[in-house]
Design a protein around this motif. Structure first.
Motif, short mmCIF file in Angstrom:
data_model
loop_
_atom_site.label_atom_id
_atom_site.label_comp_id
_atom_site.label_asym_id
_atom_site.label_seq_id
_atom_site.Cartn_x
_atom_site.Cartn_y
_atom_site.Cartn_z
N ILE A 256 0.86 -1.18 0.00
CA ILE A 256 0.00 0.00 0.00
C ILE A 256 0.90 1.23 0.00
O ILE A 256 1.89 1.26 0.72
CB ILE A 256 -0.91 0.00 1.25
N GLY B 128 1.01 5.72 -0.16
CA GLY B 128 0.35 7.01 -0.09
C GLY B 128 1.25 8.04 -0.75
O GLY B 128 2.47 8.00 -0.57
N ALA C 92 3.53 2.21 2.73
CA ALA C 92 3.08 2.29 4.12
C ALA C 92 3.89 1.37 5.01
O ALA C 92 4.24 0.25 4.62
CB ALA C 92 1.60 1.93 4.22
N GLU D 252 0.35 1.75 9.58
CA GLU D 252 0.19 3.11 9.07
C GLU D 252 -0.92 3.16 8.03
O GLU D 252 -1.01 2.30 7.16
CB GLU D 252 1.52 3.55 8.45
N ARG D 253 -1.74 4.18 8.09
CA ARG D 253 -2.81 4.38 7.11
C ARG D 253 -2.26 5.17 5.92
O ARG D 253 -1.26 5.88 6.05
CB ARG D 253 -3.97 5.13 7.76
N PRO D 254 -2.89 5.06 4.73
CA PRO D 254 -2.35 5.74 3.54
C PRO D 254 -2.14 7.25 3.71
O PRO D 254 -1.12 7.77 3.26
CB PRO D 254 -3.40 5.44 2.46
N TRP D 255 -3.06 7.96 4.35
CA TRP D 255 -2.87 9.39 4.55
C TRP D 255 -1.66 9.65 5.45
O TRP D 255 -0.86 10.54 5.19
CB TRP D 255 -4.13 10.04 5.13
N GLU D 256 -1.50 8.85 6.49
CA GLU D 256 -0.34 8.99 7.38
C GLU D 256 0.95 8.74 6.60
O GLU D 256 1.95 9.44 6.80
CB GLU D 256 -0.43 8.01 8.55
N THR D 257 0.92 7.77 5.70
CA THR D 257 2.09 7.48 4.87
C THR D 257 2.41 8.68 3.99
O THR D 257 3.57 9.10 3.89
CB THR D 257 1.84 6.25 3.99
N THR E 277 -7.19 6.52 -6.64
CA THR E 277 -6.75 5.22 -6.16
C THR E 277 -6.06 4.55 -7.34
O THR E 277 -6.59 4.54 -8.45
CB THR E 277 -7.93 4.37 -5.69
#
Length: 167
Positions: free
Chosen positions: A20, A22, A53, A57-62, A84
């Motif tokens: 994944i 971000g 990621a 970790e979430r995509p926005w955090e990444t 996406t």
């Protein structure tokens, strides 16, 4: 027809695996896409700030972490999803890829000039028109850029599912 239910860990082992990522998409004041030149990839030389990621970790955090590490820009939310991106695995990467591209907005000239690149990852930042980028990027990377620009203009997130690893 009867089905045999598997314990979660056994069922999970049968599912496709994916990385994944971000990323953050910026334009300059003239609405030209901003990209970074990678020092480590001749196959994908121009990229947006972003990366894979880390565990938990979430995509926005990444996207926020990678943007800060790669450019020195500190993003604040809320996140605005532009696209996406999906790619199937291939010979050079054994996992599928699922990515989330977030809108970083327009960078004023001063902020663009103040970007601090991580020299281990990127050696140049550049803002060009979409047609100018075409000469510098592989076809599928440019098609992804066009999809993200289209999403920004339309205000509707794009789904780009042809960013496969080469078979």
């Amino acid at each position: 027809m009867s089905k045999k239910w598997l314990p979660p860990e056994e069922f999970a082992a049968t599912l496709p695996h994916a990385t994944i990522f971000g990323a953050v998409f910026f334009t300059d004041e003239d609405n030209r896409p901003v990209q970074l030149r990678a020092t480590y990839s001749s196959a994908h030389p121009w990229q947006w700030p972003g990366g894979i990621a880390e565990a938990g970790e979430r995509p926005w955090e990444t996207a926020v972490r990678e943007c800060r590490e790669e450019t020195g820009i500190h993003l604040v939310g809320p996140p605005r999803l532009l696209a996406t991106v999906f790619g199937l695995p291939g010979k050079d990467w054994p996992l599928a890829t699922v990515g989330f591209v977030f809108d970083g907005g327009r960078l004023p000239t001063g902020q663009l000039a103040e970007i601090v690149l991580d020299p281990d990852e990127h050696d140049q930042v550049c803002a060009l028109t979409v047609p100018e980028w075409q000469e510098l990027m592989p076809g599928r990377d440019h098609a992804r850029l066009e999809a993200v620009m289209g999403a920004r203009h339309a205000g509707i997130p794009a789904y780009f599912d042809t960013w496969d690893w080469e078979a």
